[in-house]
Scaffold this motif. Structure first.
Motif, PDB file in Angstrom:
ATOM      1  N   ASP A   1       0.802  -1.236   0.000  1.00 44.47           N
ATOM      2  CA  ASP A   1       0.000   0.000   0.000  1.00 44.47           C
ATOM      3  C   ASP A   1       0.832   1.283   0.000  1.00 44.47           C
ATOM      4  OD1 ASP A   1      -2.354  -1.454  -0.050  1.00 44.47           O
ATOM      5  OD2 ASP A   1      -2.509  -1.530   2.136  1.00 44.47           O
ATOM      6  N   VAL A   2       1.736   1.352  -0.950  1.00 42.69           N
ATOM      7  CA  VAL A   2       2.560   2.556  -1.089  1.00 42.69           C
ATOM      8  C   VAL A   2       1.737   3.752  -1.571  1.00 42.69           C
ATOM      9  CG1 VAL A   2       4.353   3.585  -2.560  1.00 42.69           C
ATOM     10  CG2 VAL A   2       4.791   1.426  -1.359  1.00 42.69           C
ATOM     11  N   PHE A   3       0.707   3.484  -2.395  1.00 49.16           N
ATOM     12  CA  PHE A   3       0.018   4.577  -3.081  1.00 49.16           C
ATOM     13  C   PHE A   3      -1.266   5.022  -2.385  1.00 49.16           C
ATOM     14  CE2 PHE A   3       2.268   1.942  -6.196  1.00 49.16           C
ATOM     15  CZ  PHE A   3       3.094   2.883  -6.778  1.00 49.16           C
ATOM     16  N   GLU A   4      -1.487   6.336  -2.451  1.00 47.81           N
ATOM     17  CA  GLU A   4      -2.755   6.908  -1.982  1.00 47.81           C
ATOM     18  C   GLU A   4      -3.246   7.867  -3.055  1.00 47.81           C
ATOM     19  OE1 GLU A   4      -2.184   8.747   1.827  1.00 47.81           O
ATOM     20  OE2 GLU A   4      -1.611   6.861   2.769  1.00 47.81           O
ATOM     21  N   TRP A   5      -4.555   7.905  -3.263  1.00 50.53           N
ATOM     22  CA  TRP A   5      -5.117   8.824  -4.249  1.00 50.53           C
ATOM     23  C   TRP A   5      -5.029  10.265  -3.767  1.00 50.53           C
ATOM     24  CZ3 TRP A   5      -5.715   7.124  -8.887  1.00 50.53           C
ATOM     25  CH2 TRP A   5      -6.126   5.815  -9.138  1.00 50.53           C
ATOM     26  N   VAL A   6      -4.657  11.154  -4.684  1.00 58.34           N
ATOM     27  CA  VAL A   6      -4.768  12.591  -4.408  1.00 58.34           C
ATOM     28  C   VAL A   6      -5.599  13.213  -5.531  1.00 58.34           C
ATOM     29  CG1 VAL A   6      -2.618  12.795  -3.115  1.00 58.34           C
ATOM     30  CG2 VAL A   6      -2.599  13.175  -5.571  1.00 58.34           C
ATOM     31  N   ASP A   7      -6.407  14.188  -5.168  1.00 57.16           N
ATOM     32  CA  ASP A   7      -7.243  14.871  -6.157  1.00 57.16           C
ATOM     33  C   ASP A   7      -6.424  15.910  -6.913  1.00 57.16           C
ATOM     34  OD1 ASP A   7      -9.553  13.459  -5.502  1.00 57.16           O
ATOM     35  OD2 ASP A   7     -10.017  14.820  -3.843  1.00 57.16           O
ATOM     36  N   THR A   8      -6.580  15.912  -8.224  1.00 57.79           N
ATOM     37  CA  THR A   8      -5.857  16.870  -9.067  1.00 57.79           C
ATOM     38  C   THR A   8      -6.828  17.500 -10.075  1.00 57.79           C
ATOM     39  OG1 THR A   8      -5.222  15.087 -10.601  1.00 57.79           O
ATOM     40  CG2 THR A   8      -3.653  15.648  -8.851  1.00 57.79           C
ATOM     41  N   PRO A   9      -7.818  18.237  -9.574  1.00 59.32           N
ATOM     42  CA  PRO A   9      -8.811  18.821 -10.472  1.00 59.32           C
ATOM     43  C   PRO A   9      -8.155  19.764 -11.477  1.00 59.32           C
ATOM     44  CG  PRO A   9      -8.952  19.793  -8.267  1.00 59.32           C
ATOM     45  CD  PRO A   9      -8.031  18.616  -8.181  1.00 59.32           C
ATOM     46  N   GLY A  10      -8.595  19.651 -12.734  1.00 55.74           N
ATOM     47  CA  GLY A  10      -8.073  20.537 -13.765  1.00 55.74           C
ATOM     48  C   GLY A  10      -6.880  19.995 -14.520  1.00 55.74           C
ATOM     49  N   HIS A  11      -6.389  18.798 -14.108  1.00 59.03           N
ATOM     50  CA  HIS A  11      -5.283  18.227 -14.883  1.00 59.03           C
ATOM     51  C   HIS A  11      -5.827  17.560 -16.139  1.00 59.03           C
ATOM     52  CE1 HIS A  11      -1.932  15.648 -16.098  1.00 59.03           C
ATOM     53  NE2 HIS A  11      -1.199  16.619 -15.592  1.00 59.03           N
ATOM     54  N   PRO A  12      -5.175  17.786 -17.291  1.00 56.59           N
ATOM     55  CA  PRO A  12      -5.712  17.281 -18.555  1.00 56.59           C
ATOM     56  C   PRO A  12      -5.811  15.755 -18.656  1.00 56.59           C
ATOM     57  CG  PRO A  12      -3.563  18.356 -18.889  1.00 56.59           C
ATOM     58  CD  PRO A  12      -4.030  18.687 -17.504  1.00 56.59           C
ATOM     59  N   GLU A  13      -4.978  14.987 -17.960  1.00 56.78           N
ATOM     60  CA  GLU A  13      -5.003  13.524 -18.103  1.00 56.78           C
ATOM     61  C   GLU A  13      -5.988  12.853 -17.150  1.00 56.78           C
ATOM     62  OE1 GLU A  13      -3.717  11.920 -20.477  1.00 56.78           O
ATOM     63  OE2 GLU A  13      -2.390  13.473 -21.269  1.00 56.78           O
ATOM     64  N   SER A  14      -6.117  13.363 -15.933  1.00 58.91           N
ATOM     65  CA  SER A  14      -7.024  12.757 -14.961  1.00 58.91           C
ATOM     66  C   SER A  14      -7.148  13.655 -13.741  1.00 58.91           C
ATOM     67  CB  SER A  14      -6.528  11.372 -14.516  1.00 58.91           C
ATOM     68  OG  SER A  14      -5.220  11.459 -13.967  1.00 58.91           O
ATOM     69  N   GLU A  15      -8.280  13.524 -13.051  1.00 60.13           N
ATOM     70  CA  GLU A  15      -8.583  14.392 -11.917  1.00 60.13           C
ATOM     71  C   GLU A  15      -8.149  13.803 -10.586  1.00 60.13           C
ATOM     72  OE1 GLU A  15     -11.954  16.912 -12.208  1.00 60.13           O
ATOM     73  OE2 GLU A  15     -10.661  17.571 -13.855  1.00 60.13           O
ATOM     74  N   GLU A  16      -7.460  12.662 -10.636  1.00 58.63           N
ATOM     75  CA  GLU A  16      -6.786  12.149  -9.445  1.00 58.63           C
ATOM     76  C   GLU A  16      -5.536  11.407  -9.875  1.00 58.63           C
ATOM     77  OE1 GLU A  16      -9.417   9.598  -7.213  1.00 58.63           O
ATOM     78  OE2 GLU A  16      -9.927   8.406  -8.957  1.00 58.63           O
ATOM     79  N   LYS A  17      -4.607  11.273  -8.933  1.00 56.29           N
ATOM     80  CA  LYS A  17      -3.311  10.655  -9.218  1.00 56.29           C
ATOM     81  C   LYS A  17      -2.945   9.697  -8.104  1.00 56.29           C
ATOM     82  CE  LYS A  17      -2.883  13.571 -12.674  1.00 56.29           C
ATOM     83  NZ  LYS A  17      -2.988  13.132 -14.098  1.00 56.29           N
ATOM     84  N   ALA A  18      -2.136   8.676  -8.458  1.00 58.36           N
ATOM     85  CA  ALA A  18      -1.625   7.744  -7.460  1.00 58.36           C
ATOM     86  C   ALA A  18      -0.354   8.329  -6.865  1.00 58.36           C
ATOM     87  CB  ALA A  18      -1.337   6.393  -8.111  1.00 58.36           C
ATOM     88  N   ASP A  19      -0.440   8.761  -5.613  1.00 55.24           N
ATOM     89  CA  ASP A  19       0.672   9.428  -4.946  1.00 55.24           C
ATOM     90  C   ASP A  19       1.485   8.391  -4.153  1.00 55.24           C
ATOM     91  OD1 ASP A  19       2.038  11.807  -4.214  1.00 55.24           O
ATOM     92  OD2 ASP A  19       0.993  11.824  -2.289  1.00 55.24           O
ATOM     93  N   PRO A  20       2.813   8.358  -4.332  1.00 52.35           N
ATOM     94  CA  PRO A  20       3.630   7.381  -3.591  1.00 52.35           C
ATOM     95  C   PRO A  20       3.829   7.803  -2.138  1.00 52.35           C
ATOM     96  CG  PRO A  20       5.059   8.741  -4.936  1.00 52.35           C
ATOM     97  CD  PRO A  20       3.642   9.164  -5.256  1.00 52.35           C
ATOM     98  N   ALA A  21       2.738   7.897  -1.408  1.00 52.24           N
ATOM     99  CA  ALA A  21       2.730   8.477  -0.072  1.00 52.24           C
ATOM    100  C   ALA A  21       3.589   7.696   0.913  1.00 52.24           C
ATOM    101  CB  ALA A  21       1.288   8.554   0.440  1.00 52.24           C
TER     102      ALA A  21
END
Ligand code: SF4
Ligand code: F3S
Ligand code: ZN
Length: 103
Positions: free
Chosen positions: A58-78
């Motif tokens: 479970d390295v990754f956590e979702w972060v919201d990235t509204p307005g990004h052209p590829e996707s509105e959330e990203k997998a963050d290596p938290a």
């Protein structure tokens, strides 16, 4: 695909949840690369989610990235420090957005 030499070709411009952010960053359209040992190119990530589902520690956590052209959330290596170098995330990402430096 993510540049595996990103830490030589880019500059660290910020920190997020204890990990590095490698520029350039121009929010919200350009977000750079998050993490160093486990690095995710936010500008390539399309929020497929395979990495989030498959990482055994479970390295990754979702972060919201509204307005990004590829996707509105990203997998963050938290939790990149927990990575066990299994390389599963690198293999399953459909757009090659992840680099794990297992060296
Ligand atoms: Fe998780 Fe394995 Fe990817 Fe490390 S290499 S972040 S342990 S899936
Ligand atoms: Fe993004 Fe690839 Fe994971 S598209 S959510 S880094 S599988
Ligand atoms: Zn981050």
């Amino acid at each position: 695909a993510i540049d595996p030499q990103f830490n030589e070709n880019r500059e660290q411009v910020d920190e997020h949840e204890g990990h590095a952010v490698w520029g350039p960053v121009e929010e919200p359209e350009e977000l750079g690369i998050h993490g160093t040992h486990v690095a995710v190119d936010f500008d390539i990530c399309i929020a497929d989610g395979a990495c989030v589902e498959d990482c055994p520690v479970d390295v990754f956590e979702w972060v919201d990235t509204p307005g990004h052209p590829e996707s509105e959330e990203k997998a963050d290596p938290a939790n990149e420090a927990q990575c066990i170098d299994c390389m599963l995330c690198v293999d399953v990402c459909p757009v090659d957005a992840i680099d794990v430096d297992a060296g």
